[in-house]
Scaffold this motif. Structure first.
Motif, PDB file in Angstrom:
ATOM      1  N   VAL A   1       0.844  -1.196   0.000  1.00 35.76           N
ATOM      2  CA  VAL A   1       0.000   0.000   0.000  1.00 35.76           C
ATOM      3  C   VAL A   1       0.882   1.249   0.000  1.00 35.76           C
ATOM      4  CG1 VAL A   1      -1.614   1.335   1.417  1.00 35.76           C
ATOM      5  CG2 VAL A   1      -1.996  -1.104   1.047  1.00 35.76           C
ATOM      6  N   GLY A   2       1.946   1.211   0.791  1.00 35.52           N
ATOM      7  CA  GLY A   2       2.863   2.356   0.815  1.00 35.52           C
ATOM      8  C   GLY A   2       3.560   2.560  -0.519  1.00 35.52           C
ATOM      9  N   VAL A   3       3.962   1.463  -1.166  1.00 36.84           N
ATOM     10  CA  VAL A   3       4.624   1.559  -2.477  1.00 36.84           C
ATOM     11  C   VAL A   3       3.657   2.131  -3.508  1.00 36.84           C
ATOM     12  CG1 VAL A   3       5.626   0.216  -4.361  1.00 36.84           C
ATOM     13  CG2 VAL A   3       6.305  -0.254  -2.012  1.00 36.84           C
ATOM     14  N   ALA A   4       2.414   1.691  -3.474  1.00 35.57           N
ATOM     15  CA  ALA A   4       1.428   2.208  -4.426  1.00 35.57           C
ATOM     16  C   ALA A   4       1.188   3.693  -4.213  1.00 35.57           C
ATOM     17  CB  ALA A   4       0.117   1.437  -4.292  1.00 35.57           C
ATOM     18  N   SER A   5       1.097   4.096  -2.959  1.00 35.83           N
ATOM     19  CA  SER A   5       0.886   5.514  -2.656  1.00 35.83           C
ATOM     20  C   SER A   5       2.099   6.343  -3.068  1.00 35.83           C
ATOM     21  CB  SER A   5       0.617   5.676  -1.161  1.00 35.83           C
ATOM     22  OG  SER A   5       0.524   7.027  -0.820  1.00 35.83           O
ATOM     23  N   MET A   6       3.286   5.822  -2.784  1.00 35.64           N
ATOM     24  CA  MET A   6       4.507   6.534  -3.133  1.00 35.64           C
ATOM     25  C   MET A   6       4.689   6.598  -4.642  1.00 35.64           C
ATOM     26  SD  MET A   6       7.937   6.035  -4.144  1.00 35.64           S
ATOM     27  CE  MET A   6       7.904   4.287  -4.093  1.00 35.64           C
ATOM     28  N   GLY A   7       4.255   5.560  -5.352  1.00 32.96           N
ATOM     29  CA  GLY A   7       4.402   5.517  -6.803  1.00 32.96           C
ATOM     30  C   GLY A   7       3.629   6.595  -7.520  1.00 32.96           C
ATOM     31  N   VAL A   8       2.579   7.094  -6.905  1.00 27.70           N
ATOM     32  CA  VAL A   8       1.813   8.191  -7.503  1.00 27.70           C
ATOM     33  C   VAL A   8       2.628   9.474  -7.472  1.00 27.70           C
ATOM     34  CG1 VAL A   8      -0.263   9.600  -7.224  1.00 27.70           C
ATOM     35  CG2 VAL A   8      -0.395   7.129  -6.919  1.00 27.70           C
ATOM     36  N   MET A   9       3.346   9.682  -6.360  1.00 28.58           N
ATOM     37  CA  MET A   9       4.131  10.909  -6.216  1.00 28.58           C
ATOM     38  C   MET A   9       5.471  10.835  -6.940  1.00 28.58           C
ATOM     39  SD  MET A   9       3.486  11.864  -2.206  1.00 28.58           S
ATOM     40  CE  MET A   9       3.976  10.275  -1.571  1.00 28.58           C
ATOM     41  N   ARG A  10       6.160   9.686  -6.796  1.00 32.66           N
ATOM     42  CA  ARG A  10       7.509   9.538  -7.365  1.00 32.66           C
ATOM     43  C   ARG A  10       7.657   8.187  -8.051  1.00 32.66           C
ATOM     44  NH1 ARG A  10      11.426  12.635  -4.499  1.00 32.66           N
ATOM     45  NH2 ARG A  10      12.873  11.912  -6.082  1.00 32.66           N
TER      46      ARG A  10
ATOM     47  N   LEU B   1      10.932   5.982  -8.204  1.00 32.36           N
ATOM     48  CA  LEU B   1      11.484   5.319  -7.019  1.00 32.36           C
ATOM     49  C   LEU B   1      10.789   3.994  -6.681  1.00 32.36           C
ATOM     50  CD1 LEU B   1      11.947   8.381  -4.606  1.00 32.36           C
ATOM     51  CD2 LEU B   1      13.679   7.228  -5.988  1.00 32.36           C
ATOM     52  N   VAL B   2       9.845   3.578  -7.489  1.00 28.84           N
ATOM     53  CA  VAL B   2       9.045   2.400  -7.147  1.00 28.84           C
ATOM     54  C   VAL B   2       9.911   1.147  -7.029  1.00 28.84           C
ATOM     55  CG1 VAL B   2       7.257   0.843  -7.981  1.00 28.84           C
ATOM     56  CG2 VAL B   2       6.883   3.281  -8.036  1.00 28.84           C
ATOM     57  N   MET B   3      10.767   0.890  -7.990  1.00 24.38           N
ATOM     58  CA  MET B   3      11.581  -0.322  -7.951  1.00 24.38           C
ATOM     59  C   MET B   3      12.558  -0.309  -6.779  1.00 24.38           C
ATOM     60  SD  MET B   3      10.344  -2.253 -10.128  1.00 24.38           S
ATOM     61  CE  MET B   3      11.498  -3.588 -10.078  1.00 24.38           C
ATOM     62  N   ARG B   4      13.018   0.841  -6.416  1.00 24.84           N
ATOM     63  CA  ARG B   4      13.938   0.966  -5.288  1.00 24.84           C
ATOM     64  C   ARG B   4      13.220   0.719  -3.969  1.00 24.84           C
ATOM     65  NH1 ARG B   4      17.199   6.483  -3.921  1.00 24.84           N
ATOM     66  NH2 ARG B   4      18.598   5.602  -2.389  1.00 24.84           N
ATOM     67  N   CYS B   5      11.988   1.128  -3.900  1.00 23.08           N
ATOM     68  CA  CYS B   5      11.231   1.046  -2.650  1.00 23.08           C
ATOM     69  C   CYS B   5      10.401  -0.226  -2.522  1.00 23.08           C
ATOM     70  CB  CYS B   5      10.350   2.281  -2.504  1.00 23.08           C
ATOM     71  SG  CYS B   5      11.286   3.766  -2.151  1.00 23.08           S
ATOM     72  N   ILE B   6      10.614  -1.186  -3.387  1.00 21.70           N
ATOM     73  CA  ILE B   6       9.884  -2.444  -3.279  1.00 21.70           C
ATOM     74  C   ILE B   6      10.595  -3.415  -2.320  1.00 21.70           C
ATOM     75  CG2 ILE B   6      10.915  -3.776  -5.165  1.00 21.70           C
ATOM     76  CD1 ILE B   6       7.948  -4.302  -6.034  1.00 21.70           C
ATOM     77  N   ILE B   7      11.725  -3.001  -1.790  1.00 23.23           N
ATOM     78  CA  ILE B   7      12.506  -3.846  -0.884  1.00 23.23           C
ATOM     79  C   ILE B   7      11.701  -4.328   0.323  1.00 23.23           C
ATOM     80  CG2 ILE B   7      14.505  -3.843   0.670  1.00 23.23           C
ATOM     81  CD1 ILE B   7      15.959  -2.194  -1.468  1.00 23.23           C
ATOM     82  N   PRO B   8      10.880  -3.505   0.977  1.00 23.86           N
ATOM     83  CA  PRO B   8      10.097  -4.027   2.108  1.00 23.86           C
ATOM     84  C   PRO B   8       9.161  -5.174   1.723  1.00 23.86           C
ATOM     85  CG  PRO B   8      10.019  -1.638   2.098  1.00 23.86           C
ATOM     86  CD  PRO B   8      10.703  -2.058   0.837  1.00 23.86           C
ATOM     87  N   VAL B   9       8.631  -5.142   0.532  1.00 24.08           N
ATOM     88  CA  VAL B   9       7.751  -6.221   0.067  1.00 24.08           C
ATOM     89  C   VAL B   9       8.542  -7.516  -0.081  1.00 24.08           C
ATOM     90  CG1 VAL B   9       6.263  -6.962  -1.817  1.00 24.08           C
ATOM     91  CG2 VAL B   9       6.205  -4.584  -1.057  1.00 24.08           C
ATOM     92  N   VAL B  10       9.739  -7.416  -0.616  1.00 25.49           N
ATOM     93  CA  VAL B  10      10.587  -8.597  -0.783  1.00 25.49           C
ATOM     94  C   VAL B  10      10.998  -9.152   0.582  1.00 25.49           C
ATOM     95  CG1 VAL B  10      12.807  -9.418  -1.686  1.00 25.49           C
ATOM     96  CG2 VAL B  10      11.411  -7.834  -3.027  1.00 25.49           C
TER      97      VAL B  10
ATOM     98  N   VAL C   1       8.576   4.024   2.824  1.00 26.58           N
ATOM     99  CA  VAL C   1       8.563   4.361   1.396  1.00 26.58           C
ATOM    100  C   VAL C   1       7.825   5.672   1.148  1.00 26.58           C
ATOM    101  CG1 VAL C   1       8.840   1.986   0.637  1.00 26.58           C
ATOM    102  CG2 VAL C   1       6.551   2.915   0.867  1.00 26.58           C
ATOM    103  N   ARG C   2       6.823   5.959   1.944  1.00 25.65           N
ATOM    104  CA  ARG C   2       6.150   7.264   1.802  1.00 25.65           C
ATOM    105  C   ARG C   2       7.090   8.404   2.174  1.00 25.65           C
ATOM    106  NH1 ARG C   2      -0.042   6.739   2.433  1.00 25.65           N
ATOM    107  NH2 ARG C   2      -0.362   4.495   2.458  1.00 25.65           N
TER     108      ARG C   2
END
Length: 158
Positions: free
Chosen positions: A35-44, A47-56, A115-116
């Protein structure tokens, strides 16, 4: 004289606990951080691929549970399976599973907020990763204890 067949219930309960609770932690961490990655992906979006680390990192928790469950199931026997070993396997599964659940909750919350925050201030990325590493360590501690407890099955007499 054969062992009580009810002892194997505790071994199977330990294997199930390891997998179920670890997967609950992994699912919660994945959902919350996603959810945080999706929200952050709207703004930036860059950075989505970089911030997917918590999901992994949350997904790894399920693997810990799978490892312990497979080890425990491989040690459960129809005969010569005393209550001591069943209780050790139950403790092993609970140690791993509940540690994975706690780590998953932590990874989810930190991943969502991290990520946000990284979207607003990219310098916070390293801080988020360090916090996530400490959260993942909780599950690793549970895995280590679970493996030690699973090794207590050397007793084969009733």
């Amino acid at each position: 004289m054969p062992c009580d067949p009810a002892a194997s219930f505790f071994g199977f309960a330990g294997a199930a606990s390891a997998l179920i609770f670890s997967n609950l932690g992994a699912a919660y961490g994945t959902a919350k951080a996603g959810v945080g990655v999706a929200s952050m992906g709207v703004m930036r979006p860059e950075l989505v691929m970089r911030c997917i680390i918590p999901v992994v990192m949350a997904g790894v928790l399920g693997i810990y549970g799978l490892i312990v469950a497979v080890i425990l199931v491989g040690q459960i026997a129809e005969t010569n399976y005393p209550f001591f070993v069943g209780f050790a396997h139950l403790a092993s599964g609970l140690a791993n599973g509940l540690s994975g659940l706690a780590a998953g909750i932590c990874i989810g919350i930190v991943g969502d907020a991290g990520v946000r925050a990284t979207a607003q201030q990219p310098k916070l990325f390293v801080v988020m990763i360090l916090i996530l590493i400490f959260a993942e360590a909780l599950a690793l501690y549970g895995l280590i204890v679970a493996l030690i407890l699973a090794g207590k099955s050397s007793v084969t007499t009733c």
